[in-house]
Write a protein that holds these residues in place. Structure first.
Motif, PDB file in Angstrom:
ATOM      1  N   ALA A 154      42.234  46.993  30.287  1.00  0.00           N
ATOM      2  CA  ALA A 154      41.019  46.267  31.645  1.00  0.00           C
ATOM      3  C   ALA A 154      42.366  45.350  32.234  1.00  0.00           C
ATOM      4  CB  ALA A 154      40.035  45.614  31.390  1.00  0.00           C
ATOM      5  N   ALA A 155      43.387  44.452  31.296  1.00  0.00           N
ATOM      6  CA  ALA A 155      43.977  43.448  31.108  1.00  0.00           C
ATOM      7  C   ALA A 155      45.143  43.947  32.169  1.00  0.00           C
ATOM      8  CB  ALA A 155      44.796  42.573  30.104  1.00  0.00           C
ATOM      9  N   GLU A 156      45.380  44.899  32.212  1.00  0.00           N
ATOM     10  CA  GLU A 156      46.677  46.038  32.757  1.00  0.00           C
ATOM     11  C   GLU A 156      46.153  46.110  34.220  1.00  0.00           C
ATOM     12  OE1 GLU A 156      48.862  48.695  29.726  1.00  0.00           O
ATOM     13  OE2 GLU A 156      47.363  49.055  30.824  1.00  0.00           O
ATOM     14  N   VAL A 157      44.723  46.297  34.638  1.00  0.00           N
ATOM     15  CA  VAL A 157      44.648  46.126  35.993  1.00  0.00           C
ATOM     16  C   VAL A 157      43.984  44.958  36.472  1.00  0.00           C
ATOM     17  CG1 VAL A 157      41.858  47.014  37.130  1.00  0.00           C
ATOM     18  CG2 VAL A 157      42.828  48.161  35.265  1.00  0.00           C
ATOM     19  N   SER A 158      44.051  44.002  35.294  1.00  0.00           N
ATOM     20  CA  SER A 158      44.085  43.223  36.722  1.00  0.00           C
ATOM     21  C   SER A 158      44.759  41.982  36.518  1.00  0.00           C
ATOM     22  CB  SER A 158      43.264  41.367  35.167  1.00  0.00           C
ATOM     23  OG  SER A 158      41.354  41.992  34.915  1.00  0.00           O
ATOM     24  N   ARG A 159      45.818  42.438  35.906  1.00  0.00           N
ATOM     25  CA  ARG A 159      47.563  41.876  36.274  1.00  0.00           C
ATOM     26  C   ARG A 159      47.793  42.337  37.549  1.00  0.00           C
ATOM     27  NH1 ARG A 159      50.419  42.292  30.848  1.00  0.00           N
ATOM     28  NH2 ARG A 159      50.130  43.577  31.224  1.00  0.00           N
ATOM     29  N   LEU A 160      47.615  44.280  38.107  1.00  0.00           N
ATOM     30  CA  LEU A 160      47.600  44.894  38.735  1.00  0.00           C
ATOM     31  C   LEU A 160      47.226  44.282  40.100  1.00  0.00           C
ATOM     32  CD1 LEU A 160      48.136  48.143  37.658  1.00  0.00           C
ATOM     33  CD2 LEU A 160      49.895  46.919  38.343  1.00  0.00           C
ATOM     34  N   LEU A 161      45.844  43.823  40.036  1.00  0.00           N
ATOM     35  CA  LEU A 161      45.307  43.228  41.067  1.00  0.00           C
ATOM     36  C   LEU A 161      45.685  41.948  41.771  1.00  0.00           C
ATOM     37  CD1 LEU A 161      41.655  45.676  40.205  1.00  0.00           C
ATOM     38  CD2 LEU A 161      43.006  45.553  41.952  1.00  0.00           C
ATOM     39  N   ALA A 162      45.678  40.975  40.419  1.00  0.00           N
ATOM     40  CA  ALA A 162      46.317  39.831  40.612  1.00  0.00           C
ATOM     41  C   ALA A 162      47.610  39.895  41.845  1.00  0.00           C
ATOM     42  CB  ALA A 162      46.749  38.797  39.737  1.00  0.00           C
ATOM     43  N   ALA A 163      48.579  40.446  41.442  1.00  0.00           N
ATOM     44  CA  ALA A 163      49.529  40.692  42.330  1.00  0.00           C
ATOM     45  C   ALA A 163      48.997  41.070  43.850  1.00  0.00           C
ATOM     46  CB  ALA A 163      50.402  41.753  41.987  1.00  0.00           C
ATOM     47  N   ARG A 164      47.665  42.062  44.179  1.00  0.00           N
ATOM     48  CA  ARG A 164      47.337  42.647  45.709  1.00  0.00           C
ATOM     49  C   ARG A 164      45.662  41.746  46.100  1.00  0.00           C
ATOM     50  NH1 ARG A 164      49.629  46.496  47.918  1.00  0.00           N
ATOM     51  NH2 ARG A 164      48.312  46.005  49.395  1.00  0.00           N
ATOM     52  N   PRO A 165      45.631  40.474  46.136  1.00  0.00           N
ATOM     53  CA  PRO A 165      44.082  40.143  46.233  1.00  0.00           C
ATOM     54  C   PRO A 165      43.625  40.311  47.110  1.00  0.00           C
ATOM     55  CG  PRO A 165      45.681  38.226  46.387  1.00  0.00           C
ATOM     56  CD  PRO A 165      46.772  39.443  46.377  1.00  0.00           C
ATOM     57  N   ASP A 166      44.078  40.966  47.661  1.00  0.00           N
ATOM     58  CA  ASP A 166      43.646  41.852  49.651  1.00  0.00           C
ATOM     59  C   ASP A 166      42.673  44.050  48.735  1.00  0.00           C
ATOM     60  OD1 ASP A 166      46.200  42.913  48.845  1.00  0.00           O
ATOM     61  OD2 ASP A 166      46.297  44.259  50.658  1.00  0.00           O
ATOM     62  N   ILE A 167      43.223  43.837  48.035  1.00  0.00           N
ATOM     63  CA  ILE A 167      42.986  45.051  46.946  1.00  0.00           C
ATOM     64  C   ILE A 167      42.063  44.890  46.521  1.00  0.00           C
ATOM     65  CG2 ILE A 167      43.047  46.916  45.428  1.00  0.00           C
ATOM     66  CD1 ILE A 167      46.029  46.871  46.973  1.00  0.00           C
ATOM     67  N   TRP A 168      41.776  43.674  45.750  1.00  0.00           N
ATOM     68  CA  TRP A 168      41.083  43.464  44.896  1.00  0.00           C
ATOM     69  C   TRP A 168      39.379  42.693  45.138  1.00  0.00           C
ATOM     70  CZ3 TRP A 168      41.741  41.276  39.822  1.00  0.00           C
ATOM     71  CH2 TRP A 168      40.272  41.198  39.126  1.00  0.00           C
ATOM     72  N   GLN A 169      39.777  42.224  46.906  1.00  0.00           N
ATOM     73  CA  GLN A 169      38.739  41.874  47.330  1.00  0.00           C
ATOM     74  C   GLN A 169      38.091  43.042  47.957  1.00  0.00           C
ATOM     75  OE1 GLN A 169      39.397  39.929  51.228  1.00  0.00           O
ATOM     76  NE2 GLN A 169      38.000  38.624  50.535  1.00  0.00           N
ATOM     77  N   THR A 170      38.186  44.514  48.182  1.00  0.00           N
ATOM     78  CA  THR A 170      38.027  45.459  48.777  1.00  0.00           C
ATOM     79  C   THR A 170      37.713  46.246  47.852  1.00  0.00           C
ATOM     80  OG1 THR A 170      39.815  45.416  50.689  1.00  0.00           O
ATOM     81  CG2 THR A 170      38.374  48.085  49.737  1.00  0.00           C
ATOM     82  N   ALA A 171      37.841  46.560  46.525  1.00  0.00           N
ATOM     83  CA  ALA A 171      37.329  46.482  44.937  1.00  0.00           C
ATOM     84  C   ALA A 171      35.896  46.277  44.763  1.00  0.00           C
ATOM     85  CB  ALA A 171      38.286  47.183  44.073  1.00  0.00           C
ATOM     86  N   LEU A 172      36.048  44.884  45.021  1.00  0.00           N
ATOM     87  CA  LEU A 172      34.927  43.924  44.981  1.00  0.00           C
ATOM     88  C   LEU A 172      33.664  44.852  45.552  1.00  0.00           C
ATOM     89  CD1 LEU A 172      35.988  40.759  43.584  1.00  0.00           C
ATOM     90  CD2 LEU A 172      34.853  42.098  42.113  1.00  0.00           C
ATOM     91  N   ARG A 173      33.613  45.148  46.994  1.00  0.00           N
ATOM     92  CA  ARG A 173      33.102  44.990  48.236  1.00  0.00           C
ATOM     93  C   ARG A 173      32.763  46.500  47.859  1.00  0.00           C
ATOM     94  NH1 ARG A 173      35.895  44.513  52.532  1.00  0.00           N
ATOM     95  NH2 ARG A 173      36.580  41.903  52.702  1.00  0.00           N
TER      96      ARG A 173
END
Length: 71
Positions: A15-34
């Protein structure tokens, strides 16, 4: 561990690795949350469907498949 299947590959991330990867690309984080919110809403809607409706849908689907097989 989070399992990600790709063609010919299997990734296992913490989970920590995924969080670090997504933190680098907030647009992907936002899409995944939706997508996640949509998936949760969809599951909740299915859970609220009365059993008799689900059973009727299955029966109707069987009838349609029978007619398609005959034609």
């Amino acid at each position: 561990m989070i399992e990600i299947r790709l063609p010919g590959q299997l990734l296992l991330l913490t989970a920590a690795e995924v969080s670090r990867l997504l933190a680098a690309r907030p647009d992907i984080w936002q899409t995944a949350l939706r997508r996640g919110k949509g998936a949760i809403r969809g599951r909740q809607a299915l859970a609220r469907t009365p059993k008799r409706v689900s059973e009727a849908e299955l029966e109707l689907a069987d009838q349609v498949l029978d007619r398609c097989a005959r034609g």
